[in-house]
Design a protein around this motif. Structure first.
Motif, PDB file in Angstrom:
ATOM      1  N   ARG A   1      59.689  47.307  77.984  1.00 57.21           N
ATOM      2  CA  ARG A   1      59.475  48.573  77.709  1.00 57.21           C
ATOM      3  C   ARG A   1      61.103  48.674  76.214  1.00 57.21           C
ATOM      4  O   ARG A   1      60.777  48.653  75.176  1.00 57.21           O
ATOM      5  CB  ARG A   1      60.103  49.781  78.124  1.00 57.21           C
ATOM      6  CG  ARG A   1      60.132  50.963  77.558  1.00 57.21           C
ATOM      7  CD  ARG A   1      59.035  51.567  76.100  1.00 57.21           C
ATOM      8  NE  ARG A   1      59.101  52.485  75.191  1.00 57.21           N
ATOM      9  CZ  ARG A   1      59.871  53.779  75.427  1.00 57.21           C
ATOM     10  NH1 ARG A   1      59.499  54.159  76.164  1.00 57.21           N
ATOM     11  NH2 ARG A   1      59.480  54.315  74.615  1.00 57.21           N
TER      12      ARG A   1
ATOM     13  N   SER B   1      60.103  45.776  73.857  1.00 61.33           N
ATOM     14  CA  SER B   1      58.838  46.712  72.200  1.00 61.33           C
ATOM     15  C   SER B   1      59.459  47.305  71.371  1.00 61.33           C
ATOM     16  O   SER B   1      59.675  46.877  70.532  1.00 61.33           O
ATOM     17  CB  SER B   1      57.874  47.556  72.790  1.00 61.33           C
ATOM     18  OG  SER B   1      58.242  48.618  73.882  1.00 61.33           O
ATOM     19  N   LEU B   2      60.671  47.499  71.799  1.00 57.60           N
ATOM     20  CA  LEU B   2      61.878  48.491  71.334  1.00 57.60           C
ATOM     21  C   LEU B   2      62.583  47.970  69.658  1.00 57.60           C
ATOM     22  O   LEU B   2      62.655  47.609  69.014  1.00 57.60           O
ATOM     23  CB  LEU B   2      62.631  49.304  71.636  1.00 57.60           C
ATOM     24  CG  LEU B   2      61.940  50.515  73.063  1.00 57.60           C
ATOM     25  CD1 LEU B   2      63.127  51.341  73.102  1.00 57.60           C
ATOM     26  CD2 LEU B   2      61.742  51.645  71.614  1.00 57.60           C
ATOM     27  N   ARG B   3      62.868  46.196  70.829  1.00 57.48           N
ATOM     28  CA  ARG B   3      63.699  45.298  69.760  1.00 57.48           C
ATOM     29  C   ARG B   3      62.513  44.695  68.894  1.00 57.48           C
ATOM     30  O   ARG B   3      63.170  44.995  67.842  1.00 57.48           O
ATOM     31  CB  ARG B   3      64.348  44.424  71.022  1.00 57.48           C
ATOM     32  CG  ARG B   3      64.920  43.370  70.420  1.00 57.48           C
ATOM     33  CD  ARG B   3      65.346  42.625  71.276  1.00 57.48           C
ATOM     34  NE  ARG B   3      66.604  40.954  70.102  1.00 57.48           N
ATOM     35  CZ  ARG B   3      66.625  40.499  70.890  1.00 57.48           C
ATOM     36  NH1 ARG B   3      66.961  40.186  72.181  1.00 57.48           N
ATOM     37  NH2 ARG B   3      68.061  39.307  70.341  1.00 57.48           N
ATOM     38  N   ALA B   4      61.813  44.874  69.094  1.00 57.60           N
ATOM     39  CA  ALA B   4      60.348  44.657  68.206  1.00 57.60           C
ATOM     40  C   ALA B   4      60.377  45.387  66.902  1.00 57.60           C
ATOM     41  O   ALA B   4      60.175  44.972  66.325  1.00 57.60           O
ATOM     42  CB  ALA B   4      58.857  43.924  68.607  1.00 57.60           C
ATOM     43  N   GLU B   5      60.698  46.600  67.258  1.00 56.53           N
ATOM     44  CA  GLU B   5      59.797  48.252  67.043  1.00 56.53           C
ATOM     45  C   GLU B   5      60.980  48.109  65.866  1.00 56.53           C
ATOM     46  O   GLU B   5      60.626  48.056  64.422  1.00 56.53           O
ATOM     47  CB  GLU B   5      59.522  49.184  67.168  1.00 56.53           C
ATOM     48  CG  GLU B   5      59.542  50.096  67.015  1.00 56.53           C
ATOM     49  CD  GLU B   5      59.299  51.446  67.684  1.00 56.53           C
ATOM     50  OE1 GLU B   5      59.163  52.985  66.931  1.00 56.53           O
ATOM     51  OE2 GLU B   5      58.919  50.937  68.727  1.00 56.53           O
ATOM     52  N   TRP B   6      62.046  47.935  65.985  1.00 59.17           N
ATOM     53  CA  TRP B   6      63.169  48.172  65.313  1.00 59.17           C
ATOM     54  C   TRP B   6      64.029  47.100  64.561  1.00 59.17           C
ATOM     55  O   TRP B   6      64.149  45.981  65.010  1.00 59.17           O
ATOM     56  CB  TRP B   6      64.751  49.234  66.249  1.00 59.17           C
ATOM     57  CG  TRP B   6      63.538  50.512  66.689  1.00 59.17           C
ATOM     58  CD1 TRP B   6      63.145  51.661  66.085  1.00 59.17           C
ATOM     59  CD2 TRP B   6      64.541  51.355  67.498  1.00 59.17           C
ATOM     60  NE1 TRP B   6      63.300  52.601  66.936  1.00 59.17           N
ATOM     61  CE2 TRP B   6      63.610  51.976  68.088  1.00 59.17           C
ATOM     62  CE3 TRP B   6      65.491  50.127  68.940  1.00 59.17           C
ATOM     63  CZ2 TRP B   6      64.291  52.518  69.253  1.00 59.17           C
ATOM     64  CZ3 TRP B   6      65.658  51.381  70.102  1.00 59.17           C
ATOM     65  CH2 TRP B   6      65.292  52.613  70.340  1.00 59.17           C
TER      66      TRP B   6
ATOM     67  N   ALA C   1      62.036  60.283  69.093  1.00 59.77           N
ATOM     68  CA  ALA C   1      60.964  59.380  67.917  1.00 59.77           C
ATOM     69  C   ALA C   1      59.797  60.750  68.111  1.00 59.77           C
ATOM     70  O   ALA C   1      59.243  60.363  66.989  1.00 59.77           O
ATOM     71  CB  ALA C   1      60.413  58.505  68.828  1.00 59.77           C
TER      72      ALA C   1
END
Length: 237
Positions: free
Chosen positions: A24, A27-32, A86
């Motif tokens: 998780r 995935s956050l690292r890739a999103e922000w 979010a």
């Protein structure tokens, strides 16, 4: 809310619940974007969580189930704040300054990281210990060994910050405000405070109204420190 969920150390595919937390965070690292203030903290916390996962798998924690339970419940408080923000909700007071200032151009990466650590250790860690005690049916004293071992890995947060987020030799100047900021906040003191708060909250579990009031005041106090840590500084370039 009392946490009663228990975690198997590994599933049928050999994956631990900590692996899901790590995924998780990836995935956050890739999103922000990397400059996002929450992303700065997430990046540091991800590295530490991966290290805890490696140490659990390597047998460094004698009580594997307790270590997994504490680590996952601890991480879920941060991830819960992310999900609340979010969805447009209000995360706990300790996290609000970071989410509110995450794109402020006058706040440096070091400050974002410290504000996240302040919220997560100053508030979340105490509640996670209580959550884990409920989940495992034990007392805080039974988790002290795992708490200390997790705390030793959390020291990597400070090392990671010093290696990755110090803005250069200017920070070594006594006059630089960030020098004072880094010296004013102590991870070790925050860990000690979290353990004391966890023991107090556990002792108040039969007095839910008082326990809730203490937890709320802890949340508010940690949030106030977070706002101070995120004071914008003028650009010195």
């Amino acid at each position: 809310m009392v946490q009663t969920e228990q975690f198997a150390t590994h599933d049928a595919h050999g994956r631990s619940p900590v692996d899901a937390v790590v995924e998780r965070m990836h995935s956050l690292r890739a999103e922000w974007p990397a400059s996002d203030g929450v992303a700065v903290f997430n990046r540091v916390y991800l590295a530490v969580t991966e290290e805890i996962d490696r140490r659990i798998d390597g047998g460094d924690f004698p009580d594997r189930r307790a270590a997994v339970t504490l680590d996952v419940l601890f991480a879920r408080r941060y991830l819960g704040a992310v999900d609340t923000a979010a969805s447009g909700g209000r995360p706990p007071a300790c996290w609000r300054p970071l989410f509110q200032h995450r794109r402020h151009p006058g706040v440096r990466p070091l400050q974002f990281a410290l504000a996240g650590i302040n919220a997560h250790i100053g508030h979340d860690l105490a509640l996670a210990v209580v959550d884990a005690c409920h989940a495992l049916g034990c007392q805080p004293a039974d988790l002290e060994g795992e708490f200390d071992r997790v705390g030793d890995v959390l020291v990597l947060l400070e090392e990671r910050i010093r290696e990755d987020l110090m803005p250069g030799p200017d920070l070594l100047e006594v006059a630089d405000p960030l020098t004072h900021l880094l010296g004013a906040w102590s991870l070790e003191r925050a860990r000690d405070g979290a353990w004391s708060a966890a023991r107090l909250l556990w002792g108040l579990r039969e007095i839910p109204g008082l326990a809730e009031e203490f937890a709320e005041r802890l949340d508010t106090g940690v949030g106030l420190v977070g706002r101070c840590l995120l004071t914008p500084w003028p650009d010195r370039s």
